[in-house]
Design an enzyme around this catalytic site. Structure first.
Site, PDB file in Angstrom:
ATOM      1  N   ASN A   1       0.861  -1.314  -0.087  1.00 53.66           N
ATOM      2  CA  ASN A   1      -0.140   0.037  -0.076  1.00 53.66           C
ATOM      3  C   ASN A   1       1.090   1.223  -0.094  1.00 53.66           C
ATOM      4  OD1 ASN A   1      -2.494  -1.478   0.155  1.00 53.66           O
ATOM      5  ND2 ASN A   1      -2.088  -1.922   2.381  1.00 53.66           N
TER       6      ASN A   1
ATOM      7  N   HIS B   1       6.578  -1.710   3.488  1.00 55.33           N
ATOM      8  CA  HIS B   1       6.210  -3.129   3.786  1.00 55.33           C
ATOM      9  C   HIS B   1       5.660  -3.826   2.866  1.00 55.33           C
ATOM     10  CE1 HIS B   1       2.970  -0.481   5.643  1.00 55.33           C
ATOM     11  NE2 HIS B   1       2.189  -1.546   5.384  1.00 55.33           N
TER      12      HIS B   1
HETATM   13  P1  AMP Z   1      -0.751  -0.556   5.721  1.00 56.11           P
HETATM   14  O1  AMP Z   1      -2.091  -0.216   5.835  1.00 56.11           O
HETATM   15  O2  AMP Z   1      -0.285  -1.312   4.336  1.00 56.11           O
HETATM   16  O3  AMP Z   1       0.344   0.532   6.166  1.00 56.11           O
HETATM   17  O4  AMP Z   1      -0.391  -1.880   6.917  1.00 56.11           O
HETATM   18  C1  AMP Z   1       0.081  -1.686   8.121  1.00 56.11           C
HETATM   19  C2  AMP Z   1      -0.375  -2.918   8.600  1.00 56.11           C
HETATM   20  O5  AMP Z   1       0.549  -2.923   9.753  1.00 56.11           O
HETATM   21  C3  AMP Z   1      -1.712  -3.133   8.949  1.00 56.11           C
HETATM   22  O6  AMP Z   1      -2.062  -4.310   8.644  1.00 56.11           O
HETATM   23  C4  AMP Z   1      -1.788  -3.425  10.760  1.00 56.11           C
HETATM   24  O7  AMP Z   1      -2.431  -4.343  10.973  1.00 56.11           O
HETATM   25  C5  AMP Z   1      -0.276  -3.744  11.094  1.00 56.11           C
HETATM   26  N1  AMP Z   1       0.319  -3.358  12.010  1.00 56.11           N
HETATM   27  C6  AMP Z   1       0.221  -2.324  12.871  1.00 56.11           C
HETATM   28  N2  AMP Z   1       0.948  -2.404  13.850  1.00 56.11           N
HETATM   29  C7  AMP Z   1       1.158  -3.583  13.957  1.00 56.11           C
HETATM   30  C8  AMP Z   1       1.969  -4.306  15.121  1.00 56.11           C
HETATM   31  N3  AMP Z   1       2.221  -3.532  16.274  1.00 56.11           N
HETATM   32  N4  AMP Z   1       2.329  -5.750  14.874  1.00 56.11           N
HETATM   33  C9  AMP Z   1       2.115  -6.355  13.805  1.00 56.11           C
HETATM   34  N5  AMP Z   1       1.132  -5.562  12.665  1.00 56.11           N
HETATM   35  C10 AMP Z   1       0.936  -4.431  12.801  1.00 56.11           C
END
Ligand code: AMP
Length: 113
Positions: free
Chosen positions: A86, A99
């Site tokens: 994203n 990521h």
């Molecule tokens: P995005 O919306 O592509 O920026 O994805 C960010 C992702 O990070 C989301 O799917 C969240 O659920 C995940 N996320 C946020 N904080 C954490 C965390 N502490 N541990 C694991 N995943 C996380």
């Protein structure tokens, strides 16, 4: 600049279920899974997003994708999976640290939401 939440996971300042790591990337389970298998693969280097990555990141981005395929294989996603990056507000980005999502364990729909 303060650390991103993913930098803190990479340095183990905050907990996560880490399933793979090497000198360049860390893979861990998404805390809010959108599929039976939902893993994030994150470069240790805090590149903000794909659009901010320069030519110097070419080898790192190749490594990220190859490791995503390895992690997916090791997670047993032999029937296939989806990789998602994203980028920016319209892309649904919520964490400003590049990521790659690995989503699998069910059939994915198209088009995505
Ligand atoms: P995005 O919306 O592509 O920026 O994805 C960010 C992702 O990070 C989301 O799917 C969240 O659920 C995940 N996320 C946020 N904080 C954490 C965390 N502490 N541990 C694991 N995943 C996380």
């Amino acid at each position: 600049m303060s650390k991103t939440i993913f930098e803190k996971i990479c340095s183990r300042e905050i907990p996560a279920t880490i399933i793979y790591e090497d000198e360049l990337v860390v893979a861990f389970r998404d805390v809010n899974p959108q599929a039976p298998v939902h893993i994030l693969v994150v470069p240790r280097q805090p590149i903000t997003r794909l659009a901010e990555a320069g030519p110097g990141a070419q080898a790192l981005l190749g490594h990220l994708l190859l490791k995503a395929a390895q992690v997916a294989r090791q997670a047993g996603l032999h029937g296939g999976y989806r990789l998602v990056i994203n980028n920016g507000p319209d892309g649904g980005e919520s964490v400003p640290h590049l990521h790659c999502h690995i989503l699998g364990g069910r059939a994915m729909g198209w088009p995505p939401g």
